[in-house]
Design a protein around this motif. Structure first.
Motif, PDB file in Angstrom:
ATOM      1  N   THR A 106      -0.476  -0.251  11.412  1.00 33.59           N
ATOM      2  CA  THR A 106       0.057   1.029  10.981  1.00 33.59           C
ATOM      3  C   THR A 106       0.576   1.882  12.133  1.00 33.59           C
ATOM      4  N   HIS A 114      -6.553   5.424   6.744  1.00 38.02           N
ATOM      5  CA  HIS A 114      -6.501   5.420   5.287  1.00 38.02           C
ATOM      6  C   HIS A 114      -6.417   6.824   4.691  1.00 38.02           C
ATOM      7  N   ILE A 123      -4.061  -2.098   2.571  1.00 38.37           N
ATOM      8  CA  ILE A 123      -3.275  -3.120   3.251  1.00 38.37           C
ATOM      9  C   ILE A 123      -3.373  -4.394   2.424  1.00 38.37           C
ATOM     10  N   ARG A 175      -1.953   4.370   5.468  1.00 39.79           N
ATOM     11  CA  ARG A 175      -1.809   3.575   4.247  1.00 39.79           C
ATOM     12  C   ARG A 175      -3.112   3.655   3.465  1.00 39.79           C
ATOM     13  N   ARG A 218       1.138   5.256  10.862  1.00 41.06           N
ATOM     14  CA  ARG A 218       1.592   5.558   9.509  1.00 41.06           C
ATOM     15  C   ARG A 218       0.426   5.218   8.590  1.00 41.06           C
ATOM     16  N   GLU A 245       2.144   4.613   1.406  1.00 40.77           N
ATOM     17  CA  GLU A 245       2.181   5.348   2.673  1.00 40.77           C
ATOM     18  C   GLU A 245       1.935   6.815   2.388  1.00 40.77           C
ATOM     19  N   GLY A 258       0.822  -1.193   0.000  1.00 45.81           N
ATOM     20  CA  GLY A 258       0.000   0.000   0.000  1.00 45.81           C
ATOM     21  C   GLY A 258       0.853   1.239   0.000  1.00 45.81           C
TER      22      GLY A 258
END
Length: 505
Positions: free
Chosen positions: A476, A221, A261, A258, A256, A5, A3
């Protein structure tokens, strides 16, 4: 992790959602999302009841009893595959998109079923009906647990899952009405049954449109601004509804972000980082699936062939069973949040298994009539239903947020496959073998249920009143990359209370 980042952010949204007092907004979530289990119970019961009518001459469809059985298997296959497919998309695309799409799939497939004129069209419709329902389980359980405060998450989840049996009771009563030839002809009543299910789902869809996306999913997300705006709006609604001033929170989490996933990351997380929890989920789902099939797959035969209940009266014995199944989660649910998950799941699984063993012994020696046997089953399912509902609660809590819907889908597919495929094959072989063979089936189901309860005692996670992020750190999360030690050590750390983490009272 796969994914793209996007950024690293720190947010207090999970803690703010968990500290909310119960309000009208939460009832909207429950009504919009939880009613799908009533729909599922209605669907399964009605189809079982109308099968005989569809095989009659003049029903408007040329289908045999064997093909009705095939349709049941096709429905199960659709539910399993739908859970896996839509569960993956729910983690990737969001809860709201999927709980609207899956209900739409169910609605269209059910409407189409009412117009079936041949077995192949009926099979296709049943497959997609099952796919919609299976997808609902993954998307809805994820959304509910992420929107409901931690302190009441257990009881709400159990009661919602237990509401399946309200649909069963309603379906049993409705079937008697729709199959009355004095009211509806042979080619109309069964079609109306599917039409009413579609009408009910349309009402749910209208309510569900007002249920928001999970803010937990949003901030991971890359939608942190939308998540913040949503939570502020929810807080304002709750303050107005409850006339309470919300207190500030002092707990946040760094992630973090993303965009997506990958499936590989999801699988590795479940298998390598949380192997004990995976074993626990499999045990709970398989145990409850076999216990339920041990009774329900043979209950009509036991009543009509062994205890001499008439075919027309036998369906009414399903009503007290449905009531017992619903009362268990309703009356015991709060104990899962106060006494705790490990104690209550172990208790409900082991006790329901032991009670089924006792029922088998009494039935085998001829001590039970149709009424007293049904009463025994009611007591068994009072505890078993709470336990079975807690299986869904468990797998939705003990895995990281990014894998939650997929975890629910995986274990649902395993449990449904065992209950809907292996169970009927095994228990179907016992039907013509008499009382002793049926009792043997009871013992098998009870043994697996007791074994699952003991697995819970050893591997269970103390999740009551804990934040979802505390129970299983999101993949994440910034702190996850700093953790040291083996996978087993990390799992042990997640299973115990971290210093300074909040319990919600």
């Amino acid at each position: 992790m796969s994914g793209v980042e996007t950024a690293k952010i720190t947010t207090d949204i999970p803690a703010r959602m968990d500290r909310l007092p119960w309000s009208r907004w939460h009832w909207l979530v429950v009504l919009g999302l939880g009613t799908v289990w009533i729909l599922d119970g209605l669907e399964v019961t009605i189809v079982g009841a109308i099968g005989a009518r569809m095989t009659e001459k003049g029903s408007g469809i040329t289908i045999t009893e064997a093909q009705i059985g095939v349709a049941a298997g096709v429905y199960v296959a659709g539910a399993c595959l739908g859970a896996l497919f839509f569960g993956y998309l729910a983690d990737r695309l969001g809860r709201k998109k999927l709980f609207l799409i899956t209900l739409g799939v169910y609605l269209l497939a059910t409407v189409a079923t009412a117009f079936s004129k041949n077995p192949m069209f009926f099979f296709v419709c049943r497959f997609f009906t099952g796919a919609g329902i299976g997808g609902e389980y993954a998307a809805i359980n994820s959304a509910i647990d992420e929107l409901i405060p931690a302190r009441v998450r257990g009881r709400v989840d159990l009661i919602i899952n237990g509401s399946f049996w309200l649909g069963t009771a309603f379906g049993a009563a409705l079937s008697v009405l729709l199959l009355d030839k004095n009211l509806f002809s042979a080619d109309v009543g069964w079609r109306l049954a599917f039409g009413l299910g579609a009408a009910f789902s349309l009402v749910i869809l209208l309510v569900r449109r007002n249920v928001p996306e999970s803010p937990r999913w949003m901030f991971i997300h890359g939608k942190e601004d939308e998540a913040e705006e949503l939570v502020q709006d929810i807080e304002e609604q709750v303050e107005q509804d409850t006339d309470q001033q919300l207190h500030d929170v002092d707990e946040d989490i760094t992630v973090r972000q993303r965009k997506s996933i990958g499936f590989g990351s999801i699988a590795r997380t479940m298998i390598t980082k949380y192997p004990k929890r995976s074993v626990l989920g499999l045990s709970l789902f398989i145990g409850q699936a076999f216990l339920y099939n041990a009774v329900f797959f043979t209950y009509a035969l036991v009543l009509t062939k062994i205890l001499k209940v008439s075919d027309s009266t036998a369906p009414w014995f399903l009503l007290p069973l449905a009531i017992g199944n619903f009362l268990g989660p309703l009356l015991l649910g709060h104990l899962f949040d106060t006494v705790g998950r490990r104690v209550m799941i172990t208790l409900t699984y082991v006790l329901s298994g032991l009670l089924l063993v006792l029922t088998g012994v009494l039935f085998n020696n001829g001590s039970l009539s149709a009424t007293t046997l049904t009463a025994m089953w009611c007591v068994v399912f009072f505890f078993a239903s709470a336990g079975a509902s807690s299986a869904y609660l468990t797998v939705s809590e003990v895995f990281p947020m990014e894998t939650r819907a997929m975890a629910i889908a995986f274990f649902y597919a395993i449990g449904t496959g065992a209950g809907g495929i292996i169970g009927p094959i095994y228990f179907g072989g016992l039907i013509n073998s008499g009382r002793a063979a049926i009792v043997h089936g009871y013992y098998i189901g009870a043994g697996l249920m007791i074994a699952a309860g003991l697995v819970e005692l050893v591997l269970g996670v103390d999740a009551a009143q804990r934040s979802l992020e505390d129970i299983a750190t999101p993949l994440t999360a910034e702190e996850a990359s700093a953790e040291e030690g083996s996978d087993e050590e990390r799992e042990t750390t997640d299973d115990s209370y971290a210093s300074g983490r909040r319990r919600y009272h």
